[in-house]
Design a protein around this motif. Structure first.
Motif, mmCIF file in Angstrom:
data_model
loop_
_atom_site.group_PDB
_atom_site.id
_atom_site.type_symbol
_atom_site.label_atom_id
_atom_site.label_comp_id
_atom_site.label_asym_id
_atom_site.label_seq_id
_atom_site.Cartn_x
_atom_site.Cartn_y
_atom_site.Cartn_z
ATOM 1 N N CYS A 122 0.840 -1.206 0.000
ATOM 2 C CA CYS A 122 0.000 0.000 0.000
ATOM 3 C C CYS A 122 0.877 1.259 0.000
ATOM 4 O O CYS A 122 2.022 1.239 0.466
ATOM 5 N N THR A 123 0.316 2.348 -0.494
ATOM 6 C CA THR A 123 0.966 3.642 -0.361
ATOM 7 C C THR A 123 1.170 3.938 1.123
ATOM 8 O O THR A 123 0.335 3.589 1.951
ATOM 9 N N ILE A 173 -6.082 17.384 5.172
ATOM 10 C CA ILE A 173 -5.135 17.587 4.075
ATOM 11 C C ILE A 173 -4.328 16.302 3.934
ATOM 12 O O ILE A 173 -3.602 15.900 4.846
ATOM 13 N N VAL A 174 -4.450 15.654 2.794
ATOM 14 C CA VAL A 174 -3.841 14.338 2.601
ATOM 15 C C VAL A 174 -2.321 14.429 2.569
ATOM 16 O O VAL A 174 -1.625 13.609 3.163
ATOM 17 N N HIS A 175 -1.797 15.436 1.858
ATOM 18 C CA HIS A 175 -0.345 15.592 1.729
ATOM 19 C C HIS A 175 0.068 16.956 2.314
ATOM 20 O O HIS A 175 0.283 17.930 1.582
ATOM 21 N N PRO A 176 0.140 17.062 3.628
ATOM 22 C CA PRO A 176 0.444 18.355 4.255
ATOM 23 C C PRO A 176 1.855 18.854 3.942
ATOM 24 O O PRO A 176 2.768 18.063 3.685
ATOM 25 N N LYS A 177 2.007 20.182 3.991
ATOM 26 C CA LYS A 177 3.295 20.816 3.716
ATOM 27 C C LYS A 177 3.796 21.536 4.972
ATOM 28 O O LYS A 177 2.999 22.004 5.792
ATOM 29 N N VAL A 189 6.957 18.168 1.993
ATOM 30 C CA VAL A 189 5.634 17.589 1.752
ATOM 31 C C VAL A 189 5.622 16.205 2.376
ATOM 32 O O VAL A 189 6.554 15.414 2.170
ATOM 33 N N CYS A 190 4.584 15.914 3.154
ATOM 34 C CA CYS A 190 4.445 14.597 3.783
ATOM 35 C C CYS A 190 3.379 13.800 3.024
ATOM 36 O O CYS A 190 2.178 14.068 3.155
ATOM 37 N N LEU A 191 3.823 12.857 2.205
ATOM 38 C CA LEU A 191 2.900 12.047 1.427
ATOM 39 C C LEU A 191 2.059 11.179 2.358
ATOM 40 O O LEU A 191 2.596 10.417 3.171
ATOM 41 N N ASN A 192 0.744 11.325 2.232
ATOM 42 C CA ASN A 192 -0.196 10.623 3.109
ATOM 43 C C ASN A 192 0.107 10.866 4.579
ATOM 44 O O ASN A 192 -0.198 10.038 5.438
ATOM 45 N N GLN A 194 2.852 10.825 6.136
ATOM 46 C CA GLN A 194 3.878 10.005 6.768
ATOM 47 C C GLN A 194 5.243 10.037 6.076
ATOM 48 O O GLN A 194 6.265 10.032 6.747
ATOM 49 N N GLU A 195 5.275 10.033 4.762
ATOM 50 C CA GLU A 195 6.557 9.927 4.064
ATOM 51 C C GLU A 195 7.013 11.306 3.580
ATOM 52 O O GLU A 195 6.378 11.909 2.715
ATOM 53 N N PRO A 196 8.114 11.832 4.137
ATOM 54 C CA PRO A 196 8.534 13.198 3.821
ATOM 55 C C PRO A 196 9.277 13.316 2.487
ATOM 56 O O PRO A 196 10.000 12.402 2.076
ATOM 57 N N ARG A 197 9.081 14.461 1.837
ATOM 58 C CA ARG A 197 9.814 14.815 0.627
ATOM 59 C C ARG A 197 10.344 16.233 0.791
ATOM 60 O O ARG A 197 9.624 17.128 1.252
ATOM 61 N N ASP A 198 11.583 16.452 0.429
ATOM 62 C CA ASP A 198 12.223 17.762 0.527
ATOM 63 C C ASP A 198 12.102 18.450 -0.828
ATOM 64 O O ASP A 198 12.676 18.008 -1.824
ATOM 65 N N LEU A 199 11.344 19.550 -0.882
ATOM 66 C CA LEU A 199 11.111 20.264 -2.136
ATOM 67 C C LEU A 199 11.529 21.719 -1.984
ATOM 68 O O LEU A 199 11.861 22.188 -0.889
ATOM 69 N N GLY A 200 11.497 22.457 -3.087
ATOM 70 C CA GLY A 200 11.888 23.866 -3.034
ATOM 71 C C GLY A 200 11.179 24.706 -4.075
ATOM 72 O O GLY A 200 10.721 24.209 -5.105
ATOM 73 N N CYS A 201 11.070 25.990 -3.784
ATOM 74 C CA CYS A 201 10.478 26.930 -4.732
ATOM 75 C C CYS A 201 11.505 27.299 -5.794
ATOM 76 O O CYS A 201 12.709 27.123 -5.611
ATOM 77 N N GLN A 202 11.041 27.842 -6.902
ATOM 78 C CA GLN A 202 11.974 28.295 -7.927
ATOM 79 C C GLN A 202 12.752 29.508 -7.413
ATOM 80 O O GLN A 202 12.312 30.190 -6.479
ATOM 81 N N VAL A 203 13.898 29.725 -8.007
ATOM 82 C CA VAL A 203 14.757 30.823 -7.587
ATOM 83 C C VAL A 203 14.005 32.144 -7.706
ATOM 84 O O VAL A 203 13.354 32.424 -8.717
ATOM 85 N N GLY A 204 14.067 32.957 -6.645
ATOM 86 C CA GLY A 204 13.362 34.234 -6.619
ATOM 87 C C GLY A 204 12.094 34.188 -5.805
ATOM 88 O O GLY A 204 11.509 35.232 -5.506
ATOM 89 N N GLU A 205 11.657 32.967 -5.425
ATOM 90 C CA GLU A 205 10.463 32.824 -4.609
ATOM 91 C C GLU A 205 10.810 32.096 -3.306
ATOM 92 O O GLU A 205 11.836 31.420 -3.201
#
Length: 239
Positions: A122-123, A173-177, A189-192, A194-205
């Motif tokens: 399962c996811t 919220i299923v995938h909270p930030k 971002v926490c998928l479901n 539980q599972e964390p992902r490290d993301l970023g905004c584009q340069v300048g934001e």
């Protein structure tokens, strides 16, 4: 000799059962009154007893030649009896979707086709529900003793908080930030949940925790000067 006698007895029982079933005027396939995976094929008023593949059950309302399907798709009602199971190591019956044999493993199940098991995971954050044959939220599955102790941690030490997030309408919220504690451009971002992902905004934001979107630095208190030493990194203004 014993096998021959047993085979003869079973064949005789099946013939007797078929002879006792009264076919409707129209040819077709009709359910048995007490056994959900047994049915009768009626041709010219003559009934032939049939069995679904082990693990499947019969529904005469299915508009297909093959009227055997997964038990969670069919309401057997009072037809509670089934043929003896032909089980294997991971398949309680030869066909169907079955939970992991260890009750504490709730996120893994098996799709059995003629006794051949394929493992499915399962996811993250979901549990397998045998009554629907799908992965659902733990509260919907209602399984006890599940081992969800495994914690997913990123290299920088971030773990998804246990507290659930809701939107303005009170919906989960299923995938909270979550904002990064020291980098205005990054967020998690926490998928479901539980599972964390490290993301970023584009340069300048930078990430705006209030709106949960990438935004201009001047709109995010504490991040107004994030790009002050990088003038070339500011987003280009639209004409």
């Amino acid at each position: 000799m014993r096998f021959f006698v047993l085979t003869t007895l079973l064949a005789t029982a099946a013939l007797t059962s078929a002879q006792s079933f009264k076919c409707p005027p129209k040819d077709g396939q009709y359910e048995d009154s007490i056994q959900c995976d047994k049915f009768y094929n009626c041709v010219d008023g003559v009934a032939t007893e049939k069995l679904c593949p082990d693990g499947l059950v019969f529904d005469q309302l299915i508009r297909k030649i093959n009227k055997c399907d997964q038990p969670f798709n069919i309401d057997c009602g009072d037809r509670t009896e089934l043929q003896p199971p032909k089980s294997s190591k991971l398949c309680p019956r030869r066909n169907g979707f079955f939970a992991h044999p260890e009750p504490q493993v709730c996120n893994i199940f098996y799709n059995c086709i003629e006794g051949d098991a394929t493992e499915i995971k399962c996811t993250n954050g979901l549990h397998f529900d045998e009554y629907s044959g799908t992965c659902v939220w733990p509260t919907a599955a209602g399984r006890q003793g599940c081992d969800d102790s495994k914690v997913h941690t990123l290299k920088d030490g971030f773990e998804c908080p246990k507290v659930e997030q809701t939107d303005a309408n009170g919906q989960l919220i299923v995938h909270p930030k979550f904002a990064h504690p020291s980098d205005c451009q990054r967020f998690y971002v926490c998928l479901n949940g539980q599972e964390p992902r490290d993301l970023g905004c584009q340069v300048g934001e930078v990430y705006n925790e209030e709106t949960q979107r990438c935004d201009a630095p001047e709109n995010v208190p504490g991040c107004e000067d994030w790009y002050k030493d990088e003038p070339s990194s500011k987003p280009t203004k639209k004409a």
